[in-house]
Design a protein around this motif. Structure first.
Motif, short mmCIF file in Angstrom:
data_model
loop_
_atom_site.label_atom_id
_atom_site.label_comp_id
_atom_site.label_asym_id
_atom_site.label_seq_id
_atom_site.Cartn_x
_atom_site.Cartn_y
_atom_site.Cartn_z
N SER A 223 5.54 68.70 53.73
CA SER A 223 6.35 69.76 54.34
C SER A 223 6.16 69.72 55.85
O SER A 223 5.28 69.03 56.37
CB SER A 223 5.94 71.12 53.79
OG SER A 223 4.60 71.41 54.18
N ARG A 224 6.96 70.50 56.54
CA ARG A 224 6.88 70.46 58.01
C ARG A 224 5.63 71.16 58.56
O ARG A 224 5.24 70.91 59.70
CB ARG A 224 8.13 71.09 58.61
CG ARG A 224 9.39 70.27 58.32
CD ARG A 224 10.53 70.70 59.19
NE ARG A 224 11.74 69.95 58.87
CZ ARG A 224 12.84 69.97 59.62
NH1 ARG A 224 12.89 70.74 60.70
NH2 ARG A 224 13.90 69.27 59.28
N ALA B 120 8.58 63.89 58.16
CA ALA B 120 8.22 64.66 56.97
C ALA B 120 8.63 63.90 55.72
O ALA B 120 7.89 63.86 54.72
CB ALA B 120 8.89 66.03 57.01
N GLU C 52 10.96 65.42 63.34
CA GLU C 52 10.25 66.11 62.25
C GLU C 52 10.82 65.74 60.88
O GLU C 52 10.08 65.46 59.93
CB GLU C 52 10.34 67.63 62.44
CG GLU C 52 9.32 68.19 63.40
CD GLU C 52 9.31 69.70 63.37
OE1 GLU C 52 9.87 70.30 62.43
OE2 GLU C 52 8.72 70.30 64.29
N THR C 53 12.15 65.74 60.76
CA THR C 53 12.77 65.48 59.46
C THR C 53 12.42 64.10 58.94
O THR C 53 12.01 63.94 57.78
CB THR C 53 14.31 65.62 59.57
OG1 THR C 53 14.63 66.90 60.10
CG2 THR C 53 14.95 65.44 58.20
N LEU D 257 2.77 68.69 59.14
CA LEU D 257 3.26 67.72 60.13
C LEU D 257 3.22 68.33 61.53
O LEU D 257 2.76 67.70 62.48
CB LEU D 257 4.69 67.29 59.78
CG LEU D 257 5.36 66.35 60.78
CD1 LEU D 257 4.60 65.02 60.85
CD2 LEU D 257 6.81 66.12 60.41
N ARG D 258 3.70 69.57 61.65
CA ARG D 258 3.68 70.23 62.96
C ARG D 258 2.25 70.43 63.46
O ARG D 258 1.98 70.27 64.65
CB ARG D 258 4.40 71.58 62.87
CG ARG D 258 5.91 71.45 62.78
CD ARG D 258 6.58 72.78 62.53
NE ARG D 258 8.03 72.64 62.49
CZ ARG D 258 8.85 73.57 62.04
NH1 ARG D 258 8.37 74.73 61.60
NH2 ARG D 258 10.16 73.36 62.03
#
Length: 241
Positions: free
Chosen positions: A62-63, A56, A52-53, A66-67
């Motif tokens: 932002s997450r 992103a 994720e990091t 993305l999520r």
């Protein structure tokens, strides 16, 4: 004197023609599309863990979106979630490969039958265009695109919306297979020849040959991608031509 009650004007309910199209693609949809394409073309190979990091930062988002994008791909079956470890690009196991090509064979077999009941020469001309593009391709990506277009053209020529819809759901997994499949051929000419033979059988309206060649084409892919697996059962195997 009692005044008559005033009538309030009732506005007609909006119809589909009154609705304005939404042209803006959401951030999550854009991310999902780009990740999907990366999986299809092999930039994110099977088994790759998605952090994720890092993503992103790469997408500069932002997450949250993305999520949302990653969950879309989980629901599509392209990513798998492992507890306490994260998300990974799916690995296509031998049974998955066999399942994909068995489903494709069922769809494309019916497409061939419908094409042969219509105008097979016209369809053969369209298929021949894809075969020529495959022969003229200079890299694996172009070969794969022409290969996909051949089979999309065949299914579209059936004029069945349901067959086309089912074929689309297999498109991404098929692309993943094609990326690995190309490495199993000594030259692209083998793939060109397989598609050319199917095209010519359709052109002359030879149902037995077209179906046998199509089945052999799918079965050959399964054998190459999942050694030891096959689509064929000895009890129902079609005769070779």
């Amino acid at each position: 004197m009692v005044r008559p009650r005033e009538r309030t004007a009732t506005l007609p309910a909006p119809t589909l023609t009154d609705l304005e199209p939404v042209n803006r693609e959401s951030t999550a949809a854009i991310i999902a599309r780009q990740l999907r394409e990366a999986i299809m073309n092999g930039s994110l190979p099977p088994g790759t863990q998605l952090g994720e990091t890092e993503l992103a930062g790469q997408f500069e988002v932002s997450r949250g979106p993305l999520r949302e994008a990653m969950q879309r791909l989980v629901s599509e079956g392209l990513l798998r979630s492992e507890r306490h470890r994260g998300l990974f690009v799916i690995d296509l196991e031998p049974e998955d490969v066999r399942d994909i090509y068995a489903a494709r064979l069922a769809i494309e077999r019916e497409a061939v039958l419908r094409v042969l009941r219509g105008d097979p020469e016209r369809v053969a001309d369209l298929l021949a265009e894809a075969v020529r593009d495959m022969a003229a391709a200079t890299d694996g990506a172009q070969v794969g695109e022409a290969d996909i277009r051949f089979h999309e053209t065949l299914v579209a020529a059936s004029e069945s919306k349901r067959l086309q819809r089912m074929a689309r759901t297999l498109l991404i997994e098929t692309r993943m297979c094609l990326s690995a499949l190309r490495r199993t051929y000594s030259s692209d000419e083998e793939r060109v020849t397989e598609h050319k033979r199917i095209t010519e059988a359709i052109r002359i309206g030879d149902e037995d040959a077209a179906l046998t060649l199509l089945e052999a084409h799918m079965d050959d892919a399964v054998r190459r991608l999942a050694p030891g697996s096959t689509l064929r059962s000895p009890a129902v195997s079609r005769p070779q031509t």
